[in-house]
Design a protein around this motif. Structure first.
Motif, mmCIF file in Angstrom:
data_model
loop_
_atom_site.group_PDB
_atom_site.id
_atom_site.type_symbol
_atom_site.label_atom_id
_atom_site.label_comp_id
_atom_site.label_asym_id
_atom_site.label_seq_id
_atom_site.Cartn_x
_atom_site.Cartn_y
_atom_site.Cartn_z
ATOM 1 N N ASN A 1 0.844 -1.262 -0.157
ATOM 2 C CA ASN A 1 -0.059 0.076 0.134
ATOM 3 C C ASN A 1 0.828 1.274 -0.189
ATOM 4 O OD1 ASN A 1 0.958 0.429 2.601
ATOM 5 N ND2 ASN A 1 -0.966 -0.289 3.582
ATOM 6 N N ALA A 2 0.274 2.401 0.016
ATOM 7 C CA ALA A 2 1.091 3.729 -0.014
ATOM 8 C C ALA A 2 1.964 3.852 1.212
ATOM 9 C CB ALA A 2 0.004 4.890 0.138
ATOM 10 N N GLN A 3 1.881 2.894 2.241
ATOM 11 C CA GLN A 3 2.977 3.221 3.233
ATOM 12 C C GLN A 3 4.014 1.944 3.008
ATOM 13 O OE1 GLN A 3 -0.064 2.916 6.443
ATOM 14 N NE2 GLN A 3 0.167 5.308 6.865
ATOM 15 N N GLY A 4 3.852 1.406 2.154
ATOM 16 C CA GLY A 4 4.904 -0.052 2.139
ATOM 17 C C GLY A 4 4.361 -1.008 2.744
ATOM 18 N N LEU A 5 3.426 -1.247 3.214
ATOM 19 C CA LEU A 5 2.776 -2.393 4.020
ATOM 20 C C LEU A 5 1.898 -3.342 3.277
ATOM 21 C CD1 LEU A 5 1.496 -0.447 7.204
ATOM 22 C CD2 LEU A 5 3.863 -1.337 6.627
ATOM 23 N N ILE A 6 1.925 -4.783 3.558
ATOM 24 C CA ILE A 6 1.145 -5.457 3.048
ATOM 25 C C ILE A 6 0.580 -6.528 4.045
ATOM 26 C CG2 ILE A 6 2.614 -5.934 0.764
ATOM 27 C CD1 ILE A 6 3.982 -8.313 1.950
#
Length: 378
Positions: free
Chosen positions: A209-214
């Motif tokens: 996602n936009a925060q670099g999380l999956i």
């Protein structure tokens, strides 16, 4: 190892107000703060204990649970406070930094400590908590149990990198100066770009996602102590969602849901069991076997037992969450009156109607229902 009482740690009474609790914690934390006691492990331990005590007593809900159940309310492997594993400096600085005002650095910030503290003026973002329900039977509650659950949580994607926020230069907040009739006024607000993290994404892997999380599914083991009650909330530290950058993971909150038993009814730590006996067994006496949570037990029904009699088996209930003994199993004797009788059976009871031995003549020892209930709770 027995844990020290939180009220003793902070040096306060149980009746202390929220303001008094906060004041007591601030006094202890300033006294044992690492900036004032460098390389002093004893002071560091006292600093952590004071923060752990305040994390519980400074929260009305947790304080109420602690007052009722003690430390056991937050056990079960990861039960509360700070997961039973003690606090680290990141936890303390991120959650209680506002307590100190300007005592240690501008804006209430802390200096770095042990390589894991937050920088002055910056913050450590904490990921959001996750909440799940775990269903337990009375058989599991009586002995305690370890449950493995599948949890979907947000984690940093492999290969994600972050860089210092260009808006706040890593401080997590921005300062604005405005001119007023009283002079220049300076205000600090959370950085709108990084939301206070001090970092922003540099490389975002595909699929994140936009925060670099999956989202990732993980298996989490939860140790649940004996005697938990319906609605109790345990905490597994660090098993909630992660946050971007140099962050702290959120927690996994585990809400206990008790599955009703088909024969036993719970009331606190006591259990209630309805036993039905026939008229001949009540008149002549009998020995009967019943199932309990810890195995079978044989109950002796005395001759002449009245319906409504309560038999108490001490220690056959549920354990106290604090570990102080067990409740009792209360057996309620109900004499079963048959509804469908044969002609001969009806004739037998007709012949007994005028027999003085069948006439109800209660004595002082034959207590009423309300007296039995009173005795049961005394």
């Amino acid at each position: 190892m027995l844990k020290e009482d939180y009220y003793i740690i902070l040096g306060i009474e149980k009746s202390a107000s929220p303001a008094e609790i906060k004041k007591a914690y601030r006094k202890k934390a300033i006294k044992y703060h690492p900036d004032k006691n460098p390389d002093d492990k004893t002071a560091e331990e006292k600093f952590k204990k004071a923060a752990e005590a305040y994390e519980i007593l400074g929260n009305a809900d947790k304080k109420a649970r602690y007052d009722q159940f003690g430390h056991s309310a937050f056990e079960g492997g990861q039960g509360g406070g700070f997961g039973g594993g003690g606090m680290n400096m990141d936890d303390i600085f991120s959650q209680f930094g506002d307590i100190f005002g300007g005592a240690f650095g501008g804006g209430g910030g802390f200096s770095g400590f042990g390589g894991g503290g937050q920088s002055r003026g910056g913050v450590r973002v904490k990921g959001s908590n996750l909440r799940i329900r775990v269903k337990l039977t009375l058989e599991e509650i009586v002995n305690g149990v370890e449950k493995k659950v599948k949890v979907k949580r947000l984690v940093k994607a492999k290969g994600v990198t972050y860089k210092t926020c260009s808006t706040c230069n890593g401080q997590g907040q921005v300062t604005r100066v405005t001119n007023t009739i009283l002079g220049r006024m300076q205000t600090a607000t959370t950085c709108p770009t990084c939301q206070g993290a001090g970092q922003m994404i540099d490389h975002r892997p595909s699929g994140s996602n936009a925060q670099g999380l999956i989202e990732k599914e993980e298996s989490v083991s939860i140790k649940i102590p004996p005697g938990v009650v319906d609605g109790v909330q345990l905490k597994v530290s660090g098993k909630g969602n992660e946050a971007p950058g140099n962050s702290i993971s959120g927690d996994l909150l585990v809400v206990i849901q008790e599955i009703p038993h088909d024969k036993l009814k719970r009331e606190g730590n006591n259990l209630h069991y309805d036993m039905y006996v026939s008229i001949p067994d009540a008149v002549l006496g009998e020995s009967m076997e019943i199932d309990t949570l810890t195995g079978k037990v044989r109950i002796k029904i005395e001759a002449g037992t009245q319906s409504g009699k309560i038999l108490r088996l001490r220690g056959k209930g549920l354990p106290s969450l604090e570990g102080y003994g067990k409740g009792d199993l209360l057996i309620h004797v109900n004499v079963w009156t048959p509804k469908d009788l044969s002609k001969d059976q009806k004739a037998f009871f007709e012949s007994m109607k005028d027999d003085e031995h069948f006439a109800p003549i209660p004595t002082h020892s034959d207590k009423s229902f309300f007296e039995k209930v009173k005795d049961m709770f005394s």
